[in-house]
Design a protein around this motif. Structure first.
Motif, PDB file in Angstrom:
ATOM      1  N   GLY A 142      21.585  -0.385  -4.854  1.00 61.01           N
ATOM      2  CA  GLY A 142      21.055   0.685  -5.533  1.00 61.01           C
ATOM      3  C   GLY A 142      19.387   0.772  -5.611  1.00 61.01           C
ATOM      4  O   GLY A 142      18.982   1.424  -6.376  1.00 61.01           O
ATOM      5  N   TYR A 143      18.967   0.092  -4.796  1.00 57.71           N
ATOM      6  CA  TYR A 143      17.493  -0.157  -4.595  1.00 57.71           C
ATOM      7  C   TYR A 143      17.125   0.117  -3.102  1.00 57.71           C
ATOM      8  O   TYR A 143      17.590  -0.088  -2.237  1.00 57.71           O
ATOM      9  N   ARG A 144      15.756   0.806  -2.734  1.00 51.47           N
ATOM     10  CA  ARG A 144      15.174   0.543  -1.578  1.00 51.47           C
ATOM     11  C   ARG A 144      14.315  -0.415  -1.368  1.00 51.47           C
ATOM     12  O   ARG A 144      13.637  -0.864  -2.082  1.00 51.47           O
ATOM     13  N   ILE A 145      14.171  -0.984  -0.075  1.00 52.67           N
ATOM     14  CA  ILE A 145      13.188  -2.144   0.138  1.00 52.67           C
ATOM     15  C   ILE A 145      12.010  -1.470   1.062  1.00 52.67           C
ATOM     16  O   ILE A 145      12.269  -0.978   2.050  1.00 52.67           O
ATOM     17  N   VAL A 146      10.823  -1.380   0.399  1.00 55.08           N
ATOM     18  CA  VAL A 146       9.664  -0.805   1.484  1.00 55.08           C
ATOM     19  C   VAL A 146       8.784  -1.947   1.267  1.00 55.08           C
ATOM     20  O   VAL A 146       8.232  -2.346   0.202  1.00 55.08           O
ATOM     21  N   GLY A 147       8.451  -2.602   2.406  1.00 47.55           N
ATOM     22  CA  GLY A 147       7.199  -3.578   2.667  1.00 47.55           C
ATOM     23  C   GLY A 147       7.363  -4.839   1.922  1.00 47.55           C
ATOM     24  O   GLY A 147       6.658  -5.488   1.412  1.00 47.55           O
ATOM     25  N   GLY A 148       8.878  -5.413   1.948  1.00 53.26           N
ATOM     26  CA  GLY A 148       9.136  -6.270   1.090  1.00 53.26           C
ATOM     27  C   GLY A 148       9.346  -6.249  -0.534  1.00 53.26           C
ATOM     28  O   GLY A 148       9.549  -7.219  -1.199  1.00 53.26           O
ATOM     29  N   ILE A 149       9.337  -5.152  -1.026  1.00 54.92           N
ATOM     30  CA  ILE A 149       9.361  -4.854  -2.552  1.00 54.92           C
ATOM     31  C   ILE A 149      10.581  -3.810  -2.646  1.00 54.92           C
ATOM     32  O   ILE A 149      10.800  -2.942  -2.067  1.00 54.92           O
ATOM     33  N   ALA A 183      -0.134  -1.665 -21.594  1.00 59.42           N
ATOM     34  CA  ALA A 183      -0.008  -1.646 -20.307  1.00 59.42           C
ATOM     35  C   ALA A 183      -1.433  -2.248 -19.812  1.00 59.42           C
ATOM     36  O   ALA A 183      -2.165  -2.689 -20.569  1.00 59.42           O
ATOM     37  N   ASP A 184      -1.304  -2.425 -18.572  1.00 59.29           N
ATOM     38  CA  ASP A 184      -2.201  -3.531 -18.018  1.00 59.29           C
ATOM     39  C   ASP A 184      -3.491  -2.712 -17.110  1.00 59.29           C
ATOM     40  O   ASP A 184      -4.487  -3.137 -16.986  1.00 59.29           O
ATOM     41  N   ALA A 185      -2.909  -1.483 -16.574  1.00 60.18           N
ATOM     42  CA  ALA A 185      -3.997  -0.800 -15.751  1.00 60.18           C
ATOM     43  C   ALA A 185      -3.482   0.420 -15.583  1.00 60.18           C
ATOM     44  O   ALA A 185      -2.457   1.031 -15.896  1.00 60.18           O
ATOM     45  N   VAL A 186      -4.610   1.369 -15.298  1.00 60.77           N
ATOM     46  CA  VAL A 186      -4.336   2.828 -15.248  1.00 60.77           C
ATOM     47  C   VAL A 186      -4.399   2.982 -13.623  1.00 60.77           C
ATOM     48  O   VAL A 186      -5.312   2.979 -13.065  1.00 60.77           O
ATOM     49  N   GLN A 187      -3.042   3.323 -12.948  1.00 59.71           N
ATOM     50  CA  GLN A 187      -3.218   3.711 -11.659  1.00 59.71           C
ATOM     51  C   GLN A 187      -2.098   4.602 -11.303  1.00 59.71           C
ATOM     52  O   GLN A 187      -1.162   4.385 -12.028  1.00 59.71           O
ATOM     53  N   SER A 188      -2.231   5.280 -10.334  1.00 61.23           N
ATOM     54  CA  SER A 188      -1.022   6.325  -9.799  1.00 61.23           C
ATOM     55  C   SER A 188      -0.092   5.340  -9.292  1.00 61.23           C
ATOM     56  O   SER A 188      -0.200   4.145  -8.622  1.00 61.23           O
ATOM     57  N   PRO A 189       1.205   5.753  -9.378  1.00 58.95           N
ATOM     58  CA  PRO A 189       2.230   5.138  -8.603  1.00 58.95           C
ATOM     59  C   PRO A 189       1.834   4.613  -6.980  1.00 58.95           C
ATOM     60  O   PRO A 189       2.256   3.233  -6.908  1.00 58.95           O
ATOM     61  N   ASP A 190       1.178   5.359  -6.416  1.00 55.67           N
ATOM     62  CA  ASP A 190       0.964   5.104  -4.995  1.00 55.67           C
ATOM     63  C   ASP A 190      -0.253   3.671  -5.164  1.00 55.67           C
ATOM     64  O   ASP A 190       0.001   2.784  -4.349  1.00 55.67           O
ATOM     65  N   GLN A 191      -1.202   3.735  -6.071  1.00 53.96           N
ATOM     66  CA  GLN A 191      -2.265   2.894  -6.190  1.00 53.96           C
ATOM     67  C   GLN A 191      -1.490   1.594  -6.462  1.00 53.96           C
ATOM     68  O   GLN A 191      -1.865   0.546  -6.215  1.00 53.96           O
ATOM     69  N   ALA A 192      -0.625   1.453  -7.543  1.00 51.06           N
ATOM     70  CA  ALA A 192       0.046   0.429  -8.222  1.00 51.06           C
ATOM     71  C   ALA A 192       0.748  -0.354  -7.005  1.00 51.06           C
ATOM     72  O   ALA A 192       0.912  -1.367  -7.070  1.00 51.06           O
ATOM     73  N   PHE A 193       1.829   0.748  -6.256  1.00 49.76           N
ATOM     74  CA  PHE A 193       2.357   0.074  -5.184  1.00 49.76           C
ATOM     75  C   PHE A 193       1.484  -0.612  -4.256  1.00 49.76           C
ATOM     76  O   PHE A 193       1.829  -1.706  -3.848  1.00 49.76           O
ATOM     77  N   GLY A 194       0.432  -0.005  -3.870  1.00 52.99           N
ATOM     78  CA  GLY A 194      -0.577  -0.749  -2.996  1.00 52.99           C
ATOM     79  C   GLY A 194      -0.947  -2.042  -3.603  1.00 52.99           C
ATOM     80  O   GLY A 194      -1.048  -3.173  -2.813  1.00 52.99           O
ATOM     81  N   ALA A 195      -1.272  -2.182  -4.789  1.00 55.74           N
ATOM     82  CA  ALA A 195      -1.707  -3.199  -5.469  1.00 55.74           C
ATOM     83  C   ALA A 195      -0.731  -4.246  -5.270  1.00 55.74           C
ATOM     84  O   ALA A 195      -1.056  -5.559  -5.108  1.00 55.74           O
ATOM     85  N   LEU A 196       0.593  -4.007  -5.469  1.00 52.26           N
ATOM     86  CA  LEU A 196       1.404  -5.139  -5.807  1.00 52.26           C
ATOM     87  C   LEU A 196       1.576  -5.521  -4.222  1.00 52.26           C
ATOM     88  O   LEU A 196       1.886  -6.815  -3.961  1.00 52.26           O
ATOM     89  N   PHE A 197       1.790  -4.599  -3.038  1.00 55.83           N
ATOM     90  CA  PHE A 197       1.940  -5.050  -1.850  1.00 55.83           C
ATOM     91  C   PHE A 197       0.686  -5.972  -1.418  1.00 55.83           C
ATOM     92  O   PHE A 197       1.123  -6.884  -0.813  1.00 55.83           O
ATOM     93  N   ARG A 198      -0.498  -5.601  -1.766  1.00 54.52           N
ATOM     94  CA  ARG A 198      -1.554  -6.588  -1.399  1.00 54.52           C
ATOM     95  C   ARG A 198      -1.620  -7.899  -2.138  1.00 54.52           C
ATOM     96  O   ARG A 198      -1.971  -9.175  -1.537  1.00 54.52           O
TER      97      ARG A 198
END
Length: 293
Positions: free
Chosen positions: A71-78, A276-291
């Motif tokens: 029930g989940y998608r995998i993008v870049g190992g996430i 919360a820990d940071a103000v980020q758009s979903p795209d920014q947050a995903f990028g931060a997690l990926f990095r």
């Protein structure tokens, strides 16, 4: 139509952790479907019937659809686990449908993603006003207990209120967009009293009970003070559990959580409050997690 009485049982006379505005919309949408509106004369009750509710009903009749094994998608190992709409204890599907997400599906997706060798981190994509108390804190405890196995991030795609925040706060990190919301750390209960409307309609409901508290708080009788006090006690117990859960997960003082008085916080205000820990758009947050991987 057979689904609506079941929904009513899950909304009324039971503790729920949901944003009050959403509760009002749901109740108004259900009013006509449950026959509540017909008990009132014109002008006394306006039953809102948003198009979204009609679409949800059609989706519910079609039933859930699973496009793949997980029930989940995998993008870049996430692994991306979606948590959207009203949260319920048991939905019987791994993905959200009919405007709801089940705690059962979230749990199964989480456990599967932890075992999945292709998954390096897990992101809960959250946009929800909250939902049922039943099952919520057990799931939050499960998520919290699994910290450290793989990174667990709550990426808010707008809001995580009430029960949705209980899930978010169990994760390692919470990001919220500028226009997103956190908080509403509280529990509510709604009691509906039809007794006067039924009397005006010439309808009398007689409760025949064994046990003084049987059917206590039913909608056909006035809510007695003792019954209200017992219901309030249950709400208080659930509320304290919520506060303790957030305080533990976010490493905050319980007094600070009490101090929010179930307030909601917009964007950066949630970070300032420690929710919360940071103000980020979903795209920014995903990028931060990926990095970070």
């Amino acid at each position: 139509m057979t689904r609506f009485p079941h929904l009513a049982q899950r909304l009324f006379n039971t503790p729920i952790a949901i944003h009050p505005a959403k509760a009002e919309v749901v109740m108004a949408a259900l009013a006509d479907r449950l026959g509540i509106a017909r008990l009132f004369s014109a002008g006394q009750l306006v039953a809102l019937r948003p198009q979204a509710f009609d679409e949800d009903e059609a989706a519910a009749q079609r039933g859930p659809r699973e496009d793949d094994t997980n029930g989940y998608r995998i993008v870049g190992g996430i692994a991306l686990i979606e948590v959207s709409g009203t949260l319920v204890q048991k939905l019987g599907t791994l993905r959200p449908y009919s405007g709801m997400t089940g705690y059962d599906g979230i749990r199964l997706n989480l456990l599967a993603a932890l075992r999945d060798p292709d998954v390096q981190a897990i992101a809960f994509l959250i946009d929800s006003p909250g939902g049922e108390v039943a099952g919520c804190f057990d799931l939050a405890d499960t998520i919290h207990s699994l910290r450290g196995q793989k990174p667990l991030w709550a990426i808010l795609d707008e809001n995580a209120f009430s029960a949705a925040y209980a899930i978010a706060c169990a994760c390692d990190r919470i990001t919220v967009p500028r226009t997103g919301g956190t908080g509403s750390i509280g529990v509510i209960g709604m009691h509906v009293d039809f007794s006067e409307a039924l009397s005006q309609s010439g309808i009398t409901v007689t409760m025949i009970r064994y046990g003084a508290h049987k059917a206590e708080g039913n909608p056909y009788e006035k809510l007695e003070a003792a019954a209200r006090a017992r219901m309030q006690s249950d709400i208080d117990t659930m509320g304290e559990l919520f506060v303790e859960t957030v305080a533990r997960n976010r490493r905050l003082k319980a007094s600070a959580i009490h101090g929010t008085k179930a307030e909601t916080f917009l964007g950066a205000a949630g970070v300032t409050a420690g929710l919360a820990d940071a103000v980020q758009s979903p795209d920014q947050a995903f990028g931060a997690l990926f990095r970070s991987l």
